[in-house]
Design a protein around this motif. Structure first.
Motif, PDB file in Angstrom:
ATOM      1  N   TYR A  12       0.809  -1.222   0.000  1.00  0.00           N
ATOM      2  CA  TYR A  12       0.000   0.000   0.000  1.00  0.00           C
ATOM      3  C   TYR A  12       0.844   1.274   0.000  1.00  0.00           C
ATOM      4  O   TYR A  12       0.382   2.319  -0.476  1.00  0.00           O
ATOM      5  N   ALA A  13       2.062   1.205   0.499  1.00  0.00           N
ATOM      6  CA  ALA A  13       2.950   2.364   0.376  1.00  0.00           C
ATOM      7  C   ALA A  13       3.237   2.647  -1.089  1.00  0.00           C
ATOM      8  O   ALA A  13       3.346   3.799  -1.504  1.00  0.00           O
ATOM      9  N   LEU A  14       3.335   1.595  -1.873  1.00  0.00           N
ATOM     10  CA  LEU A  14       3.492   1.776  -3.315  1.00  0.00           C
ATOM     11  C   LEU A  14       2.296   2.534  -3.877  1.00  0.00           C
ATOM     12  O   LEU A  14       2.443   3.478  -4.664  1.00  0.00           O
ATOM     13  N   GLY A  15       1.095   2.155  -3.447  1.00  0.00           N
ATOM     14  CA  GLY A  15      -0.115   2.823  -3.917  1.00  0.00           C
ATOM     15  C   GLY A  15      -0.184   4.276  -3.501  1.00  0.00           C
ATOM     16  O   GLY A  15      -0.522   5.154  -4.310  1.00  0.00           O
ATOM     17  N   VAL A  16       0.151   4.572  -2.255  1.00  0.00           N
ATOM     18  CA  VAL A  16       0.085   5.953  -1.756  1.00  0.00           C
ATOM     19  C   VAL A  16       1.074   6.843  -2.499  1.00  0.00           C
ATOM     20  O   VAL A  16       0.756   7.983  -2.875  1.00  0.00           O
ATOM     21  N   THR A  17       2.271   6.333  -2.740  1.00  0.00           N
ATOM     22  CA  THR A  17       3.298   7.184  -3.345  1.00  0.00           C
ATOM     23  C   THR A  17       3.113   7.385  -4.843  1.00  0.00           C
ATOM     24  O   THR A  17       3.827   8.191  -5.450  1.00  0.00           O
ATOM     25  N   LEU A  18       2.144   6.698  -5.431  1.00  0.00           N
ATOM     26  CA  LEU A  18       1.784   7.058  -6.804  1.00  0.00           C
ATOM     27  C   LEU A  18       1.377   8.526  -6.856  1.00  0.00           C
ATOM     28  O   LEU A  18       1.666   9.235  -7.835  1.00  0.00           O
ATOM     29  N   ALA A  19       0.697   8.994  -5.798  1.00  0.00           N
ATOM     30  CA  ALA A  19       0.243  10.391  -5.763  1.00  0.00           C
ATOM     31  C   ALA A  19       1.407  11.362  -5.694  1.00  0.00           C
ATOM     32  O   ALA A  19       1.313  12.495  -6.195  1.00  0.00           O
ATOM     33  N   VAL A  20       2.516  10.951  -5.077  1.00  0.00           N
ATOM     34  CA  VAL A  20       3.709  11.805  -5.028  1.00  0.00           C
ATOM     35  C   VAL A  20       4.234  12.019  -6.439  1.00  0.00           C
ATOM     36  O   VAL A  20       4.508  13.150  -6.866  1.00  0.00           O
ATOM     37  N   GLY A  21       4.376  10.935  -7.179  1.00  0.00           N
ATOM     38  CA  GLY A  21       4.860  11.050  -8.546  1.00  0.00           C
ATOM     39  C   GLY A  21       3.918  11.813  -9.452  1.00  0.00           C
ATOM     40  O   GLY A  21       4.355  12.589 -10.321  1.00  0.00           O
ATOM     41  N   MET A  22       2.620  11.619  -9.271  1.00  0.00           N
ATOM     42  CA  MET A  22       1.650  12.334 -10.088  1.00  0.00           C
ATOM     43  C   MET A  22       1.729  13.840  -9.834  1.00  0.00           C
ATOM     44  O   MET A  22       1.626  14.648 -10.774  1.00  0.00           O
ATOM     45  N   ALA A  23       1.945  14.223  -8.565  1.00  0.00           N
ATOM     46  CA  ALA A  23       2.094  15.650  -8.247  1.00  0.00           C
ATOM     47  C   ALA A  23       3.371  16.200  -8.862  1.00  0.00           C
ATOM     48  O   ALA A  23       3.400  17.325  -9.397  1.00  0.00           O
ATOM     49  N   LYS A  31       4.811  15.148 -11.530  1.00  0.00           N
ATOM     50  CA  LYS A  31       4.622  15.255 -12.976  1.00  0.00           C
ATOM     51  C   LYS A  31       3.904  16.553 -13.332  1.00  0.00           C
ATOM     52  O   LYS A  31       4.230  17.211 -14.330  1.00  0.00           O
ATOM     53  N   ARG A  32       2.943  16.956 -12.491  1.00  0.00           N
ATOM     54  CA  ARG A  32       2.194  18.197 -12.750  1.00  0.00           C
ATOM     55  C   ARG A  32       2.979  19.440 -12.371  1.00  0.00           C
ATOM     56  O   ARG A  32       2.972  20.438 -13.082  1.00  0.00           O
ATOM     57  N   GLU A  33       3.641  19.387 -11.200  1.00  0.00           N
ATOM     58  CA  GLU A  33       4.242  20.582 -10.610  1.00  0.00           C
ATOM     59  C   GLU A  33       5.749  20.685 -10.822  1.00  0.00           C
ATOM     60  O   GLU A  33       6.350  21.715 -10.523  1.00  0.00           O
ATOM     61  N   GLY A  34       6.369  19.589 -11.298  1.00  0.00           N
ATOM     62  CA  GLY A  34       7.820  19.534 -11.346  1.00  0.00           C
ATOM     63  C   GLY A  34       8.345  18.885 -10.073  1.00  0.00           C
ATOM     64  O   GLY A  34       7.708  18.958  -9.019  1.00  0.00           O
ATOM     65  N   VAL A  35       9.509  18.282 -10.174  1.00  0.00           N
ATOM     66  CA  VAL A  35      10.057  17.543  -9.036  1.00  0.00           C
ATOM     67  C   VAL A  35      10.256  18.441  -7.826  1.00  0.00           C
ATOM     68  O   VAL A  35      10.085  18.016  -6.686  1.00  0.00           O
ATOM     69  N   GLU A  36      10.619  19.686  -8.047  1.00  0.00           N
ATOM     70  CA  GLU A  36      10.818  20.621  -6.937  1.00  0.00           C
ATOM     71  C   GLU A  36       9.565  21.452  -6.659  1.00  0.00           C
ATOM     72  O   GLU A  36       9.606  22.402  -5.883  1.00  0.00           O
ATOM     73  N   GLY A  73       4.244   6.978 -10.625  1.00  0.00           N
ATOM     74  CA  GLY A  73       3.302   8.097 -10.643  1.00  0.00           C
ATOM     75  C   GLY A  73       3.686   9.176 -11.634  1.00  0.00           C
ATOM     76  O   GLY A  73       2.820   9.865 -12.195  1.00  0.00           O
ATOM     77  N   ARG A  74       4.974   9.321 -11.873  1.00  0.00           N
ATOM     78  CA  ARG A  74       5.430  10.301 -12.860  1.00  0.00           C
ATOM     79  C   ARG A  74       5.092   9.873 -14.282  1.00  0.00           C
ATOM     80  O   ARG A  74       5.172  10.676 -15.211  1.00  0.00           O
ATOM     81  N   GLY A  75       4.756   8.595 -14.462  1.00  0.00           N
ATOM     82  CA  GLY A  75       4.381   8.111 -15.779  1.00  0.00           C
ATOM     83  C   GLY A  75       5.291   7.048 -16.349  1.00  0.00           C
ATOM     84  O   GLY A  75       5.064   6.570 -17.467  1.00  0.00           O
ATOM     85  N   MET A  76       6.317   6.665 -15.618  1.00  0.00           N
ATOM     86  CA  MET A  76       7.197   5.596 -16.090  1.00  0.00           C
ATOM     87  C   MET A  76       6.438   4.277 -16.134  1.00  0.00           C
ATOM     88  O   MET A  76       5.570   4.026 -15.307  1.00  0.00           O
ATOM     89  N   THR A  77       6.785   3.434 -17.093  1.00  0.00           N
ATOM     90  CA  THR A  77       6.266   2.075 -17.061  1.00  0.00           C
ATOM     91  C   THR A  77       6.954   1.332 -15.927  1.00  0.00           C
ATOM     92  O   THR A  77       8.018   1.754 -15.433  1.00  0.00           O
ATOM     93  N   PHE A  78       6.365   0.227 -15.505  1.00  0.00           N
ATOM     94  CA  PHE A  78       6.968  -0.545 -14.428  1.00  0.00           C
ATOM     95  C   PHE A  78       8.357  -1.030 -14.824  1.00  0.00           C
ATOM     96  O   PHE A  78       9.302  -0.980 -14.025  1.00  0.00           O
ATOM     97  N   GLU A  79       8.516  -1.496 -16.053  1.00  0.00           N
ATOM     98  CA  GLU A  79       9.813  -2.005 -16.495  1.00  0.00           C
ATOM     99  C   GLU A  79      10.863  -0.894 -16.480  1.00  0.00           C
ATOM    100  O   GLU A  79      12.015  -1.125 -16.080  1.00  0.00           O
ATOM    101  N   LYS A 124      -0.968  -1.480 -16.747  1.00  0.00           N
ATOM    102  CA  LYS A 124      -1.927  -0.391 -16.626  1.00  0.00           C
ATOM    103  C   LYS A 124      -1.219   0.902 -16.205  1.00  0.00           C
ATOM    104  O   LYS A 124      -0.346   0.885 -15.340  1.00  0.00           O
ATOM    105  N   PRO A 125      -1.561   2.052 -16.765  1.00  0.00           N
ATOM    106  CA  PRO A 125      -0.960   3.322 -16.344  1.00  0.00           C
ATOM    107  C   PRO A 125      -1.265   3.623 -14.884  1.00  0.00           C
ATOM    108  O   PRO A 125      -2.402   3.484 -14.439  1.00  0.00           O
ATOM    109  N   ALA A 126      -0.254   4.035 -14.137  1.00  0.00           N
ATOM    110  CA  ALA A 126      -0.422   4.300 -12.710  1.00  0.00           C
ATOM    111  C   ALA A 126      -1.431   5.403 -12.446  1.00  0.00           C
ATOM    112  O   ALA A 126      -2.134   5.391 -11.424  1.00  0.00           O
ATOM    113  N   ALA A 127      -1.525   6.374 -13.359  1.00  0.00           N
ATOM    114  CA  ALA A 127      -2.387   7.531 -13.144  1.00  0.00           C
ATOM    115  C   ALA A 127      -3.875   7.191 -13.178  1.00  0.00           C
ATOM    116  O   ALA A 127      -4.711   7.990 -12.738  1.00  0.00           O
TER     117      ALA A 127
END
Length: 348
Positions: A199-210, A212-217, A274-280, A332-335
């Motif tokens: 579930y930590a994997l699931g929660v941190t998808l939101a970190v990467g998605m943010a 991707k929208r806002e930039g890493v910083e 979450g940023r959009g990378m494929t799992f591989e 499946k896309p993480a987003a």
């Protein structure tokens, strides 16, 4: 004082030397065949190459070939391997130790059986060694290795079948920074703290998605993280009930989930996805990093899917776990997080 032999020179196994040495115990660390470089460096100046910390004074270090020497006179053995070392541990260590020597395992994980049953690693060890009568105990709770080495206060739980022995183990390790609850619900505790990786994997998808929208910083968005955290706790509790253990263990699962979301390898994987990378692609980017979350998420999801197919569980009760499984194993896309599936109607 007691003699404690730690088999496995990984980060958490080695970090357990801090409370042990704080209490004045003799500590011996035995490296697995994969730990040779770590052990050689520890012998020089006690610096741990992966933990990035200097271990306490007074520890003796051994290669695996000298394990029998390191076990002489030991009062406790700590199993310090990762979940990827479970097979090796059960084949090369547990068959040769004295049956009178208690084992305290720091390995978090679950194994799914073909019928959808989930079992803990202590239970797996028992099934693999039916003719050995070993005292198999384990540790669970919110504790990262590097923060334990930094003496940051935490509360964990030791579990096993014998409460008298567990109390003795608590006295061996309890310090003003390492606080220990006790439980005889081994499967309950082990299930809860293993699921936090998935579930930590699931929660941190939101970190990467943010990011991707806002930039890493850029600015993080905590609404989405909190929503996924809450959904994760809800599903973890349902799984605890499904496997027939007390859902009070969610206390340790949720607190361990919090720790894992805010640091460590699972956060890195979830963020990249979450940023959009494929799992591989994400797996390649983290090449060489131990990713226990992938194993746990896949095994838990497979067990749940098997029981859904048997009509014992409802897929609608586990949308986040199944989404993580789809991202990892089905492309499946993480987003595409199933937000609406998290909605509930509650009545008194």
């Amino acid at each position: 004082m007691s003699v404690i032999t730690i088999v496995g020179a990984g980060q958490m196994g080695s970090a357990m030397s801090f409370p042990a040495r704080t209490n004045g115990h003799e500590v011996r660390i035995v490296g697995t065949p994969l730990d040779r470089e770590i052990i050689e460096r520890l012998k020089v100046d006690r610096y741990h190459l992966n933990l990035k910390r200097t271990l306490p004074e007074g520890i003796k270090f051994y290669p695996f070939e000298e394990m029998s020497e390191a076990l002489k006179g030991a009062d406790l053995m700590i199993g310090g391997v990762s979940s990827f070392g479970v097979d090796w541990f059960s084949e090369n260590v547990l068959p040769v130790i004295p049956e009178t020597l208690p084992v305290l395992s720091i390995t978090k994980g679950l194994v799914n059986l073909p019928d959808g049953t989930l079992i803990s690693y202590p239970e797996l060890y028992r099934r693999r060694l039916p003719n050995r009568h070993l005292s198999l105990n384990a540790v669970g709770g919110p504790c990262t290795a590097y923060e334990l080495a930094d003496l940051d206060p935490t509360t964990v739980c030791f579990c096993g079948d014998d409460m008298v022995l567990l109390r003795k183990l608590r006295e061996m390790f309890r310090t003003d920074y390492y606080h220990i609850s006790l439980s005889t619900d081994v499967m309950g505790l082990e299930c809860a703290v293993a699921l936090k990786n998935a579930y930590a994997l699931g929660v941190t998808l939101a970190v990467g998605m943010a990011e991707k929208r806002e930039g890493v910083e850029g600015k993080l968005h905590y609404n989405s993280q909190a929503a996924l955290f809450g959904q994760g706790v809800k599903e973890m509790r349902r799984i605890l009930k499904a496997v027939g253990v007390s859902d009070d263990n969610i206390i340790f699962g949720a607190s361990d989930l919090y720790v894992t979301v805010y640091g460590g390898r699972t956060r890195m994987m979830g963020t990249l996805l979450g940023r959009g990378m494929t799992f591989e692609a994400a797996k390649e980017a983290l090449k060489g990093v131990t990713l226990e979350s992938i194993v746990i998420a896949s095994r838990a999801a497979q067990a749940i899917r098997t029981r859904i197919e048997k009509g014992e569980l409802n897929a609608a009760d586990f949308p986040l776990l199944l989404h993580c499984d789809d991202v990892i194993n089905h492309g499946k896309p993480a987003a595409e997080i199933p937000w609406q599936a998290f909605e509930e109607e509650y009545t008194k």
